[in-house]
Scaffold this motif. Sequence first.
Motif, PDB file in Angstrom:
ATOM      1  N   PRO A 138       0.828  -1.211   0.000  1.00 58.30           N
ATOM      2  CA  PRO A 138       0.000   0.000   0.000  1.00 58.30           C
ATOM      3  C   PRO A 138       0.862   1.262   0.000  1.00 58.30           C
ATOM      4  O   PRO A 138       1.875   1.343   0.697  1.00 58.30           O
ATOM      5  N   ILE A 139       0.441   2.250  -0.785  1.00 60.31           N
ATOM      6  CA  ILE A 139       1.140   3.529  -0.881  1.00 60.31           C
ATOM      7  C   ILE A 139       0.099   4.635  -0.731  1.00 60.31           C
ATOM      8  O   ILE A 139      -0.964   4.589  -1.358  1.00 60.31           O
ATOM      9  N   ASP A 213     -10.211   9.790   1.132  1.00 61.38           N
ATOM     10  CA  ASP A 213     -10.548   9.955   2.543  1.00 61.38           C
ATOM     11  C   ASP A 213      -9.839  11.208   3.045  1.00 61.38           C
ATOM     12  O   ASP A 213      -8.643  11.183   3.313  1.00 61.38           O
ATOM     13  N   GLU A 214     -10.579  12.311   3.106  1.00 66.45           N
ATOM     14  CA  GLU A 214     -10.041  13.588   3.573  1.00 66.45           C
ATOM     15  C   GLU A 214      -8.746  13.947   2.828  1.00 66.45           C
ATOM     16  O   GLU A 214      -7.743  14.325   3.429  1.00 66.45           O
ATOM     17  N   GLY A 215      -8.821  13.833   1.521  1.00 66.32           N
ATOM     18  CA  GLY A 215      -7.699  14.259   0.687  1.00 66.32           C
ATOM     19  C   GLY A 215      -6.630  13.217   0.471  1.00 66.32           C
ATOM     20  O   GLY A 215      -5.596  13.523  -0.121  1.00 66.32           O
ATOM     21  N   HIS A 216      -6.865  11.988   0.931  1.00 62.12           N
ATOM     22  CA  HIS A 216      -5.860  10.939   0.768  1.00 62.12           C
ATOM     23  C   HIS A 216      -6.498   9.676   0.195  1.00 62.12           C
ATOM     24  O   HIS A 216      -7.650   9.354   0.483  1.00 62.12           O
ATOM     25  N   ALA A 217      -5.720   8.967  -0.610  1.00 61.20           N
ATOM     26  CA  ALA A 217      -6.138   7.679  -1.149  1.00 61.20           C
ATOM     27  C   ALA A 217      -4.998   6.690  -0.962  1.00 61.20           C
ATOM     28  O   ALA A 217      -3.847   7.080  -0.711  1.00 61.20           O
ATOM     29  N   ASP A 229      -6.694   1.102  -6.767  1.00 54.94           N
ATOM     30  CA  ASP A 229      -7.086   1.985  -5.667  1.00 54.94           C
ATOM     31  C   ASP A 229      -7.836   1.187  -4.613  1.00 54.94           C
ATOM     32  O   ASP A 229      -8.665   0.328  -4.943  1.00 54.94           O
ATOM     33  N   ARG A 230      -7.586   1.489  -3.351  1.00 49.72           N
ATOM     34  CA  ARG A 230      -8.350   0.877  -2.267  1.00 49.72           C
ATOM     35  C   ARG A 230      -9.817   1.291  -2.386  1.00 49.72           C
ATOM     36  O   ARG A 230     -10.117   2.470  -2.637  1.00 49.72           O
ATOM     37  N   VAL A 231     -10.715   0.331  -2.233  1.00 51.19           N
ATOM     38  CA  VAL A 231     -12.146   0.607  -2.252  1.00 51.19           C
ATOM     39  C   VAL A 231     -12.783   0.067  -0.974  1.00 51.19           C
ATOM     40  O   VAL A 231     -12.183  -0.724  -0.253  1.00 51.19           O
TER      41      VAL A 231
END
Length: 240
Positions: A138-139, A213-217, A229-231
């Motif tokens: 994860p990044i 999520d609040e400006g982050h993925a 992408d994480r879902v």
Amino acid sequence: MGITKVISVKLPQDDEGAKLLRFEGVRGQRYTEMFLIGGHAITHHLVGGVYNTIGLNESNGTGDTCPQEVLDKVDVDALKDEYDVLSVFKNGPRLWTLDWVEVMAGAERDFNGLKARWVTWLDVPKEMRKHESVAYKPIGVKRDTQFGIDAGSPVFLLDDPEGNSWCMKSASLIVDSNQTYASLKDLGARLKPASGWKFRTTVLERDLVLTPDEGHALITQDELGNTYDRVGGKFSNYKP
């Protein structure tokens, strides 16, 4: 006594005045990202300005926003000197596996004839700095816009050992230049996921919207460089 100079390289502030753009019908279209890398060369806190070719360079109706004859002329070493940055990275060509994309697009740059717009900032992970694989790791990335896949469209998914799901947003032609969008349906037979990871594909029964999520993925890749992408949870409207 010698003095060690800490090298800090600033990037162009091309996010200033960024505007929301939406691109429809991008599935299967080619694009490339250009990274201008700056930051502290000694502390290794590196930041990348990411520039995407989406919506540019295409004039023949093919949807190819990074024609190979143009991409081949991109000289990352020359660009490093031109922009006076620590390094330049060419992340492409790639194929969108989304149906629509929303981006906050900033200034447009010309990279040896390849036009691309600023779209985000990236805290460069240590694996990228060392040119190591980031497969199944994860990044975190900064993002404040959305991606979408329409009902009835196929999705290509990874499930990790913790039960989280990751949805492919782009297929890479960097590791395997012969990979095609049509070949993705058979990708499960090619991949050898890390322990506990599994690949699957399905057809959506309703629209899927990927949200930060609040400006982050969170993103990850497989060993072919395809990006997911994480879902689920705060990262999408539901988990397919």
